[in-house]
Scaffold this motif. Structure first.
Motif, PDB file in Angstrom:
ATOM      1  N   MET A 794       1.002  -0.964   0.155  1.00 48.80           N
ATOM      2  CA  MET A 794      -0.100  -0.610   0.389  1.00 48.80           C
ATOM      3  C   MET A 794       0.665   1.377  -0.234  1.00 48.80           C
ATOM      4  O   MET A 794       1.715   1.436   0.894  1.00 48.80           O
ATOM      5  N   ALA A 795       0.076   2.243  -0.786  1.00 55.88           N
ATOM      6  CA  ALA A 795       1.138   3.311  -0.841  1.00 55.88           C
ATOM      7  C   ALA A 795       0.379   4.586  -0.729  1.00 55.88           C
ATOM      8  O   ALA A 795      -0.686   4.980  -1.143  1.00 55.88           O
ATOM      9  N   TYR A 796       1.339   5.375  -0.240  1.00 56.91           N
ATOM     10  CA  TYR A 796       0.371   6.916  -1.021  1.00 56.91           C
ATOM     11  C   TYR A 796       1.108   7.936  -1.865  1.00 56.91           C
ATOM     12  O   TYR A 796       2.716   8.149  -1.640  1.00 56.91           O
ATOM     13  N   GLU A 797       1.511   8.172  -2.537  1.00 64.45           N
ATOM     14  CA  GLU A 797       1.425   9.248  -3.743  1.00 64.45           C
ATOM     15  C   GLU A 797       1.413  10.808  -4.165  1.00 64.45           C
ATOM     16  O   GLU A 797       0.498  10.928  -4.492  1.00 64.45           O
ATOM     17  N   TYR A 798       2.252  11.322  -3.864  1.00 66.42           N
ATOM     18  CA  TYR A 798       1.550  12.654  -4.086  1.00 66.42           C
ATOM     19  C   TYR A 798       3.375  13.677  -4.844  1.00 66.42           C
ATOM     20  O   TYR A 798       4.190  13.728  -4.355  1.00 66.42           O
ATOM     21  N   ALA A 799       2.527  13.997  -5.809  1.00 64.88           N
ATOM     22  CA  ALA A 799       3.717  14.707  -7.200  1.00 64.88           C
ATOM     23  C   ALA A 799       4.788  13.778  -7.672  1.00 64.88           C
ATOM     24  O   ALA A 799       4.629  12.902  -7.118  1.00 64.88           O
ATOM     25  N   SER A 800       5.926  13.776  -7.194  1.00 65.17           N
ATOM     26  CA  SER A 800       7.090  13.196  -6.705  1.00 65.17           C
ATOM     27  C   SER A 800       7.368  12.399  -5.860  1.00 65.17           C
ATOM     28  O   SER A 800       8.603  11.540  -5.839  1.00 65.17           O
ATOM     29  N   THR A 801       6.816  12.341  -4.900  1.00 67.45           N
ATOM     30  CA  THR A 801       7.361  11.235  -3.767  1.00 67.45           C
ATOM     31  C   THR A 801       6.012  10.252  -3.452  1.00 67.45           C
ATOM     32  O   THR A 801       5.008  10.320  -3.322  1.00 67.45           O
ATOM     33  N   GLU A 802       6.427   9.218  -3.182  1.00 67.23           N
ATOM     34  CA  GLU A 802       5.941   8.045  -2.995  1.00 67.23           C
ATOM     35  C   GLU A 802       6.180   7.224  -1.693  1.00 67.23           C
ATOM     36  O   GLU A 802       7.372   7.237  -1.238  1.00 67.23           O
ATOM     37  N   VAL A 803       5.298   7.088  -0.438  1.00 65.99           N
ATOM     38  CA  VAL A 803       5.833   6.248   0.767  1.00 65.99           C
ATOM     39  C   VAL A 803       4.936   5.127   0.629  1.00 65.99           C
ATOM     40  O   VAL A 803       3.021   5.320   0.210  1.00 65.99           O
ATOM     41  N   ALA A 804       5.596   3.950   0.674  1.00 66.61           N
ATOM     42  CA  ALA A 804       4.922   2.460   0.508  1.00 66.61           C
ATOM     43  C   ALA A 804       4.987   1.384   1.572  1.00 66.61           C
ATOM     44  O   ALA A 804       6.457   1.899   2.714  1.00 66.61           O
ATOM     45  N   LEU A 805       4.604   0.239   2.571  1.00 67.53           N
ATOM     46  CA  LEU A 805       4.268   0.236   3.112  1.00 67.53           C
ATOM     47  C   LEU A 805       3.917  -1.689   2.508  1.00 67.53           C
ATOM     48  O   LEU A 805       2.615  -1.607   1.987  1.00 67.53           O
ATOM     49  N   THR A 806       5.473  -2.194   2.650  1.00 69.20           N
ATOM     50  CA  THR A 806       4.703  -3.935   2.261  1.00 69.20           C
ATOM     51  C   THR A 806       4.508  -4.872   3.156  1.00 69.20           C
ATOM     52  O   THR A 806       6.297  -5.118   3.949  1.00 69.20           O
ATOM     53  N   ALA A 807       3.730  -5.417   2.916  1.00 69.16           N
ATOM     54  CA  ALA A 807       4.065  -6.731   3.563  1.00 69.16           C
ATOM     55  C   ALA A 807       4.118  -8.252   3.017  1.00 69.16           C
ATOM     56  O   ALA A 807       3.800  -8.513   2.239  1.00 69.16           O
ATOM     57  N   ARG A 808       5.462  -8.796   3.499  1.00 62.92           N
ATOM     58  CA  ARG A 808       5.952 -10.117   2.581  1.00 62.92           C
ATOM     59  C   ARG A 808       5.875 -11.544   3.475  1.00 62.92           C
ATOM     60  O   ARG A 808       5.952 -11.165   4.825  1.00 62.92           O
ATOM     61  N   THR A 809       4.746 -12.095   3.474  1.00 64.05           N
ATOM     62  CA  THR A 809       4.445 -13.559   3.982  1.00 64.05           C
ATOM     63  C   THR A 809       4.414 -14.408   3.369  1.00 64.05           C
ATOM     64  O   THR A 809       3.560 -14.519   2.395  1.00 64.05           O
TER      65      THR A 809
END
Length: 896
Positions: A794-809
């Motif tokens: 799941m990620a939030y993208e605004y302009a040229s920036t993105e922050v994301a959190l990924t779960a590997r299971t």
């Protein structure tokens, strides 16, 4: 014979334009000079009109940077559909220093690795002494522009070894300017740090200047991990995880066992560790919590160049050259004496024997009596730890022409690939010299004295030596291909056609040290292989519009092996688009996998990498679970009578895009393989030693110990020493599963957007025969074959920036490596829990030229999961998750 073969192959040619068939190195154009070449690939999730009959996963450069991976194998290891076979951190592997992956849960030999659409030479060492593969460490991550993963049998297009699928790595093309990147990473404890840097430079524009030169230079360094730095491994006593006590009992000074009395062992007088009773054997031992190097020190550097010269119109000359050098060094522990050594003390004048425990006051123990034979467990700690250094040099040269011949887009090339490996083992122990020296020391006649805290260098050095193993793997290829996207019209649509021919020669020459071959190096084996084969191939493909919404692909490939004759592999695939929101697709194909060269022509003497449970011995001794783990010597011999493996591959899927930004795909796949090749399971041999005629001859044991058997009624076998296992065609492999991929993008009305992606690889069935003629048995729900693995981002993208959190299971499994192995139900049914690690990433484009990327892998410091079986007594997770939270940062700057 060859003319007849080629003629029949041409007559039968009709195959599909697979989305990846020319994805990396072939382009579709019309015969118009000013039409730019378009590289054909699969979809990139935003999909429906880009999807075809076969699912292709594309990983682009920005996704590579956001992954936080520092190597190719780390990148692929984050994907649910990919299983990591070798990480490059495997110190005890048959193919140390290398990295490999597989698809569909199959070995790496079934997955074809390409660079810019062409094959690479295999690693000089075969994994498990049989599985040949391309070392992914020779592919610098910084030079990769995108990765294409075709999870489908592609034998009709690429050749026999594409049984499970294809992974194609692509580099930049026609690039102008300069670009540099740097990456730094470390875990919280400070060891295992990585650092890499690359420089990419491109000169000239093909359209304006008529030529382009692309140059990439990269360097990589990784420091080793140490056990004492991390909570999970700081204590080698793994009983807290349900495992065994793996603290050393062979140093400062060590431990003895009276072979003549068969009674529990005792520490060598003067022990400077902790004197405790071993939970595994009942011996009173000298325990020390040794430091262990968990991963190698790695240094790697490479340079690659691509030159393209435009002649006229669409005609181009091109050349590719690459050289990669890597060094992998790991400590393998202290030099040690032969574990089978039993020393005589009759007539000894060594004063240390007088300090050994005698009979107990109550008469329950006989204790040591002069003349008894002793087993000595003592590392040669006066010397530096043994170290294995593997140096790998890889060369790749490609030269060719591409352009138009009439209306045909054409390309031809010749390529040369070579991998040369040199393995140097320092402080290896000479078996004959060390055993003679230890025996002399026990008798008090000089030599190595096990009762002395420190023996002089004049005694230690003659026992040590350095061994050297060298292997060379080569692949030479000549290929030609032509395609016409609009050969003629059918049902109002264009029929595309392509064909190609290829001739290749592969060879392997693996030379071990003669002292390893002679079994004169303690705890070391030898693998030798010298073989080659030629392969001639002809293939073609049709892309047929059956109607406006239905596309059919037909394919056929003919291969002629110099050692296995002819093989024909057809493929049919259909794609139906009843509406722009729905795509239905399916395919069926066959494959033909000739035995690897080592499977046919190799001899191997090594130690098993997976423990063997000897229940016939453990039962009377009272050993259970991890305490019933043995690592005997393994003798494997190539089998020139092997048959080729054959398989049928099927897929059926649906792709939906009901809303803008929402897409989902579900693809069912099945692989039904016959004549599966593997070495006969050593565990199966031991389990049936006294049941199946002839199996007892495959098991070698130490001499029986009458004194020990008297203390343990029912014990009638010596300790496992060797197991001989041949390569055989064991029978069938039957795999079925689902690939699930769902993505959604939610616009936030001028405030950027939220992005979600769920990817799941779910195995429905994994069955495999164990012996020739045996019915396939389920291997599913085990450590080696979990039911599913999952990635949710799941990620939030605004302009040229993105922050994301990924779960590997990864799913929970039974506590066993293979359900067909015998095991105590109380241990097996105690399931290993599922494992989920969360990764955090922040990517931002600071300016037009500068991109920064920061992240934390395993951000919540999830503790690893431990397997406590007789077969696998270790952590299940890879090194990156084993060490906990890992922090990284990388930068890319473009000087354009």
């Amino acid at each position: 014979m060859k003319k007849k073969f080629l003629a029949s192959a041409i007559a039968a040619i009709c195959l599909a334009h697979n989305p990846l068939a020319f994805g990396a190195d072939q382009t579709d154009t019309t015969p118009t000079d000013n039409l730019q070449r378009i590289t054909v690939t699969g979809s990139n999730i935003s999909r429906i009109n880009k999807e075809g009959p076969t699912a292709v996963e594309i990983i682009k450069r920005d996704e590579i940077e956001k992954s936080g991976a520092s190597t190719v194998v780390e990148l692929l290891g984050k994907l649910p559909s990919v299983s990591v076979q070798l990480t490059g951190n495997d110190g005890n592997s048959f193919a140390g220093g290398a990295a490999s992956v597989g698809l569909r849960g199959l070995d790496a030999k079934y997955t074809l690795i390409l660079l810019n659409g062409r094959r690479l030479a295999n690693y000089g060492f075969a994994n498990g002494a049989e599985n040949t593969f391309v070392d992914l460490n020779n592919l610098p991550l910084a030079a990769i522009e995108s990765v294409e993963i075709l999870r489908d049998g592609a034998s009709a297009i690429y050749g026999s070894d594409a049984v499970a699928g294809v992974i194609n790595f692509k580099t930049k093309r026609n690039y102008q300017g300069y670009e540099t990147s740097a990456n730094l990473g470390t875990n919280e404890k400070g060891d295992g740090g990585t650092a890499s840097a690359s420089l990419t430079a491109g000169w000239g524009d093909l359209d304006k200047d008529g030529q382009n030169l692309l140059l990439t230079v990269d360097v990589f360094r990784r420091n080793p991990l140490w056990s004492d730095k991390h909570d999970a491994t700081s204590s080698r006593d793994f009983r807290r995880f349900g495992g065994s006590d793996q603290r050393s009992v062979d140093r400062y000074l060590g431990t003895l066992r009276d072979f003549s009395s068969g009674e529990p062992g005792f520490p060598i007088p003067g022990c400077r560790g902790s004197v405790e009773v071993s939970s595994a054997t009942g011996d009173l031992s000298c325990f020390n919590n040794q430091q262990k190097q968990l991963s190698p020190k790695i240094l790697r550097g490479g340079i690659s160049a691509i030159f393209t010269k435009k002649l006229s119109g669409q005609d181009e000359l091109f050349a590719e050259a690459g050289f990669n050098h890597s060094e992998s060094s790991i400590q393998t522990g202290l030099p040690s004496f032969d574990s089978a050594f039993i020393g005589n003390t009759a007539g000894s004048t060594n004063p240390g024997l007088a300090n050994l425990p005698g009979p107990s006051p109550d008469g329950s123990l006989q204790g040591f009596t002069p003349g008894d034979r002793l087993q000595v467990f003592r590392g040669i700690y006066e010397a530096a730890p043994s170290q294995v250094k593997i140096t790998s040099d890889t060369i790749r040269l490609v030269g060719g022409w591409r352009g138009l011949i009439g209306n045909w887009d054409s390309e031809g090339a010749i390529s040369f690939n070579q991998n040369r490996i040199k393995e140097v083992d320092s402080n290896a122990v000479l078996k004959d010299v060390s055993s003679a020296s230890l025996q002399s020391g026990l008798l008090g006649n000089g030599g190595y004295d096990p009762f002395a805290y420190w023996n002089p260098a004049s005694v230690v050095n003659p026992m040590l030596t350095t061994t050297e193993r060298v292997a060379v793997s080569r692949l030479e290829t000549l290929d030609w291909k032509m395609s016409a996207p609009e050969l003629f019209s059918f049902n109002g649509g264009p029929v595309g056609f392509a064909w190609g021919a290829q001739a290749s020669h592969e060879s392997i020459d693996d030379h071990p040290d003669p002292r390893n071959v002679a079994s004169n190096i303690v705890n070391s084996g030898a693998t030798a292989s010298n073989a080659s084969r030629s392969l001639y191939s002809l293939y073609g493909e049709f892309n047929v519009p059956l109607m406006k919404q239905v596309e059919m692909q037909l394919a056929l490939r003919g291969d002629h092996y110099s050692d296995f004759g002819n093989s024909f592999n057809p493929k049919i695939a259909l794609a139906w688009r009843p509406s722009k929101e729905i795509l239905l697709r399916g395919s069926a194909t066959t494959s033909f996998k000739a035995p690897t060269l080592p499977e046919l022509h190799s001899t191997t003497a090594a130690y098993v990498s997976t423990a063997i449970a000897d229940f016939a011995r453990c039962g009377p001794l009272g050993y259970v679970g991890p305490n019933c783990s043995y690592y005997p010597k393994l003798s494997i011999v190539g089998n020139p009578d092997l048959k080729a493996e054959k398989a049928n591959n099927y897929s059926l899927g649906i792709v939906l895009q009901p809303l803008k930004g929402l897409s989902a795909s579900v693809d069912w796949y099945a692989i039904k393989q016959r004549n599966t090749i593997q070495s006969l399971d050593p565990q199966y041999i031991v389990d049936n030693e006294d049941i199946i005629p002839g199996y007892a001859a495959l098991v070698g044991r130490d001499p029986r110990n009458p004194a020990l058997e008297k203390l343990h009624p029912g014990l009638n076998k010596g300790r496992l020493n060797t197991i001989t296992t041949p390569y055989i065609n064991v029978g069938k492999t039957d795999i079925q599963g689902l690939d699930i991929d769902i993505s959604y993008e939610l616009p936030l009305a001028g405030w950027g957007k939220l992005k979600f992606r769920e990817v799941n690889d779910y195995t429905l069935s994994y069955k495999q025969s164990t012996t020739p003629g045996g019915a396939p048995a389920s291997k599913l729900d085990s450590i080696n074959h979990p039911r599913w693995s999952n990635s949710f981002r799941m990620a939030y993208e605004y302009a040229s920036t993105e922050v994301a959190l990924t779960a590997r299971t990864q799913s929970s499994t039974l506590n066993i490596d293979d359900p067909t192995h015998t095991q105590d139900p109380a241990i097996t049914n105690s399931r290993i829990p599922s494992f989920t690690a969360w990764d955090l990433n922040l990517n931002t484009k600071v300016s037009k030229n500068l991109t920064l990327n920061f992240g934390v892998n395993n951000v919540f410091d999830k503790a690893p999961v431990y397997a406590s079986t007789s077969y696998l007594n270790d952590f299940v997770q890879g090194q990156n998750d084993l060490i906990g939270r890992y922090i990284y940062a990388n930068m890319r700057y473009q000087f354009q």
